[in-house]
Design an enzyme around this catalytic site. Sequence first.
Site, PDB file in Angstrom:
ATOM      1  N   CYS A 207       0.866  -1.192   0.000  1.00 45.95           N
ATOM      2  CA  CYS A 207       0.000   0.000   0.000  1.00 45.95           C
ATOM      3  C   CYS A 207       0.898   1.236   0.000  1.00 45.95           C
ATOM      4  CB  CYS A 207      -0.872   0.029   1.251  1.00 45.95           C
ATOM      5  SG  CYS A 207      -1.815  -1.465   1.576  1.00 45.95           S
ATOM      6  N   HIS A 211       1.023   4.940  -1.892  1.00 47.91           N
ATOM      7  CA  HIS A 211       0.451   6.024  -1.094  1.00 47.91           C
ATOM      8  C   HIS A 211       1.412   6.679  -0.100  1.00 47.91           C
ATOM      9  CE1 HIS A 211      -3.324   5.098  -3.006  1.00 47.91           C
ATOM     10  NE2 HIS A 211      -3.178   3.822  -2.678  1.00 47.91           N
ATOM     11  N   ARG A 250     -12.510  -0.806  -1.745  1.00 42.07           N
ATOM     12  CA  ARG A 250     -11.244  -0.141  -2.081  1.00 42.07           C
ATOM     13  C   ARG A 250     -10.049  -1.059  -1.775  1.00 42.07           C
ATOM     14  NH1 ARG A 250      -8.608   1.263  -5.005  1.00 42.07           N
ATOM     15  NH2 ARG A 250      -7.284   3.058  -5.252  1.00 42.07           N
ATOM     16  N   CYS A 254      -7.489  -2.572  -4.503  1.00 43.15           N
ATOM     17  CA  CYS A 254      -6.041  -2.310  -4.412  1.00 43.15           C
ATOM     18  C   CYS A 254      -5.251  -3.617  -4.528  1.00 43.15           C
ATOM     19  CB  CYS A 254      -5.691  -1.642  -3.086  1.00 43.15           C
ATOM     20  SG  CYS A 254      -5.912   0.140  -3.115  1.00 43.15           S
TER      21      CYS A 254
END
Lengths: 293, 107
Positions: A207, A211, A250, A254
């Site tokens: 992740c 991000h 979400r 992802c």
Amino acid sequence: MATRVGRTGRRLSVRFLLISLASLVVTLLQAPAGADSVDPAAEARAFRDYFLHKFPNVKPDDFVNGPYALNEDMRRQWEEKEQFPPYEFSLENGKELFARPFANGKHYADCFADQGIAIRQNYPQFDAASGKVVTLELALNQCREANGEKAISYTGEDMAALTAYMAYTSRGMPFDIKIPNDPRAIEAYENGKRYFYTRRGQLNFSCATCHVQNPGEHLRAEVLAPALGILNAMPIYRSEWGGMGTTSRRFISCNSQVRGVPLPPQSDEYRDLEYYLSYVSNGLPISGPGSRP
Amino acid sequence: MRRLSKVSLGILGLLAILSTKSAAFAAGPEADFKTAYAAAEAAEKQAGVLRNQWLPTETALADARKAAEKSDFDRAVAAAKEAEALAKASIFQANSEKEAWKNLEIR
């Protein structure tokens, strides 16, 4: 003579061993909670500082607007779209669903503090009874089941609508996620953090790859959102999806995007991930429901 | 007459050889597929225990099954071997990430 030397040597060895043991015990007793002890508050500060330093021109509260905080052109388009936001129908539907009584006459409101109004910022919570994290999506289904109703899909329109409405009633309220003094809560936070930073899928992305390391950069046509404040806007309308999506949706999307097999919605890992990501965004306002390209 | 019986014997012999060869051919690749698929499935199961399965592994396993259903065992074996390699890579990733994730952490 040799025997006396041998005995003296043995005595010295025993004495040395005892002193070593004693000093070890003292060291252990004096040590703070442990070299590996976790300080979520300090970690959240470091997390926030990383993004503030990386994007010095972005106001802290603006991080909840994701890519729009980082890209001027996208921001202008978004501000225009917000005149007639694409999540409006879902919001109306959510309000209606929230007010609709169950077969037993009770309502969602009966399951939550303050009748479920303006409480979104307090979720996820750590539940001492089960020893696990309870997200808002999970709490809604627990409410349904406690009242004899079937659970609804975590990735479906109704869940998105309900959470959109609840988020809307919390708009502007700062995330206030608590980690109680319970080793299981700390463990859940730690597990969420580990999941966030762990590379997975054939593309070998975590992740954090998108991000933390690359917010503001393009991934094909998409501008990557910063992790700070990323859940404050949930649920979101995504043009890519052609509809509303929950936090569960979400996370699943992802994982799929990096070519990993997604976990079941509301699995322990996803719940812990939501706990971690929400906690490190404490203090930032709820902006959901949001919209993204 | 004698000539005819010689021809018949020859044809019978040829058929016998062909049938033996084709039987061996059929048993071999199918067994190879079963072995390759079992290995791939076991590796993918292990990746599942580590909560780190990959989508391409699942796709390769499905391709292997589909090819086997059509008796295309060469393709089925190739797909199963690809699935096993992918599953092993995902296991390696999961194991190495047990510590490596810390390198990305904001401190």
